[in-house]
Enzyme design. Structure first.
Site, PDB file in Angstrom:
ATOM      1  N   GLN A 108       0.847  -1.181   0.000  1.00  0.00           N
ATOM      2  CA  GLN A 108       0.000   0.000   0.000  1.00  0.00           C
ATOM      3  C   GLN A 108       0.890   1.240   0.000  1.00  0.00           C
ATOM      4  O   GLN A 108       1.597   1.514   0.962  1.00  0.00           O
ATOM      5  CB  GLN A 108      -0.914   0.030   1.231  1.00  0.00           C
ATOM      6  N   TYR A 195      -6.264  10.430   4.863  1.00  0.00           N
ATOM      7  CA  TYR A 195      -4.897  10.782   4.498  1.00  0.00           C
ATOM      8  C   TYR A 195      -4.895  11.670   3.254  1.00  0.00           C
ATOM      9  O   TYR A 195      -5.949  12.100   2.786  1.00  0.00           O
ATOM     10  CB  TYR A 195      -4.057   9.513   4.361  1.00  0.00           C
TER      11      TYR A 195
END
Length: 369
Positions: A108, A195
């Site tokens: 990721q 994020y």
């Protein structure tokens, strides 16, 4: 007993080649480990053992934790990265071991934006009252974001300039190239949990007035540029994926209809693996309970072509529950996180429950489960 859907092989399509073949539909999702004591982003034997144990445990796809594309993008100073070659080299033995156990290796790629520069989520810090933003004397740094906001409850972040956005897009592409050299089979772009990418997507945190703010088209521009830049350098025979916060669960925020619309566009850009989480901006106002995010995955699955690989995550702990999600067509795979932290052999135990073949290493045969 009918063959288990959970333990049937599946192929994640790629832009070229045969696709990424998974031995089953169980996915270990990325989970931060806060274990890089040298603060240099270089993975250690902890990543090897942690991820390797879950590959031994029978997972079809093992995805490494949020891996920063730039040093300022780390959630904490204890996180891993892929912003230099030393980090890429250190990931190689990890991917090699995952492969040796029959699992596929994913990573990721992430940038925390305004939610960077925090103390690692470890009990020792919590006990010492060290939570939230990392103090300057402890190594904290200036964070960056779409638009400064107090919704994160952290030290103020600086609004990114157009030049910084352009540089950031290239950071994602460079990290993707290193992920390839490190031996990863799949990239998952982290567009969830409040994020940086999510900070651009959501109207709650994007109040810009330039080409990266305002309209839906502008708020999604940063992510679309990242996907295009990554796709340009990521091998076409390797899988490209994304994790979305499918819904902010706040009126006026990013909603599931937005996710569905963007997922369709990114599918056209070559993204084929979609993982659906939720929230991450401000206090959590969503539902809870077993499989509470599964309807988000179902909405995306129903909107995309049949070959898209859509995974559900969140409160999935029981093998029968996981099997039902797949049999009823709500998703194509399941991500099992916290339950797997307590039991890396979760897939093998689930296989036994469902009457499927187990994938445990030969050295463990005496365990019997």
């Amino acid at each position: 007993m009918p063959q288990s859907k959970l333990f049937a092989p599946v192929t994640i399509p790629t832009r070229a080649g045969r696709g990424l073949v998974l031995r089953n539909r169980t996915v270990l999702p990325p989970m931060c480990q806060y274990s890089i004591e040298q603060r240099d982003g270089v993975p250690t034997t902890w990543q090897l053992v942690h991820l390797g144990a879950h590959a031994q445990g029978g997972f079809g796809l093992v995805i490494a934790e949020a891996t920063a594309v730039a040093p300022e993008g780390r959630i904490s100073d204890l996180d891993v990265g892929l912003w230099n070659e030393r980090q890429a080299d250190a990931w190689k033995p990890v991917t090699e071991f995952i492969h040796s156990q029959g699992a596929a290796a994913g990573v990721q790629l992430a940038h925390a934006g305004a939610k960077a520069s925090t103390y690692g989520w470890l009990k020792e810090y919590d006990d010492a009252g060290k939570t939230g933003s990392l103090a300057p004397e402890d190594g904290g740094w200036q964070t960056l974001t779409s638009t400064p906001s107090d919704l994160h409850g952290l030290d103020p972040a600086a609004q990114m300039t157009a030049e910084q956005i352009a540089e950031s897009v290239q950071d994602w592409a460079a990290a993707a190239q290193r992920a390839d050299r490190a031996g990863f089979d799949l990239i998952q772009i982290h567009a969830a949990h409040g994020y940086l990418i999510h900070q651009f997507l959501s109207p709650l945190t994007n109040q810009r007035t330039d080409q990266y703010g305002g309209s839906w088209e502008n708020r999604t521009r940063y992510l679309r540029e990242i996907v295009q830049a990554v796709a340009a350098v990521w091998p076409q025979e390797k899988a490209l994926g994304i994790r979305f916060s499918g819904d902010d669960w706040v009126e006026g925020g990013w909603r599931i209809a937005d996710t569905v619309r963007l997922a369709k566009e990114l599918y056209a850009e070559g993204v084929r693996a979609f993982d659906l989480s939720s929230a991450g901006i401000g206090p959590f106002r969503g539902p809870s309970g077993p499989g509470y995010q599964v309807p988000l995955a179902q909405a995306v699955k129903q909107a995309l072509p049949a070959d898209a690989f859509v995974t559900a995550v969140g409160g999935i702990t029981d093998p029968a529950q996981a099997e039902q999600i797949l049999v009823t067509g709500q998703a194509d795979g399941v991500s099992v996180g916290r339950a797997a932290l307590g039991d890396p052999q979760w897939p093998n135990r689930a296989a036994k429950r469902l009457g499927a073949a187990m994938a445990h290493p030969a050295q463990y045969w005496r365990g019997r489960w």
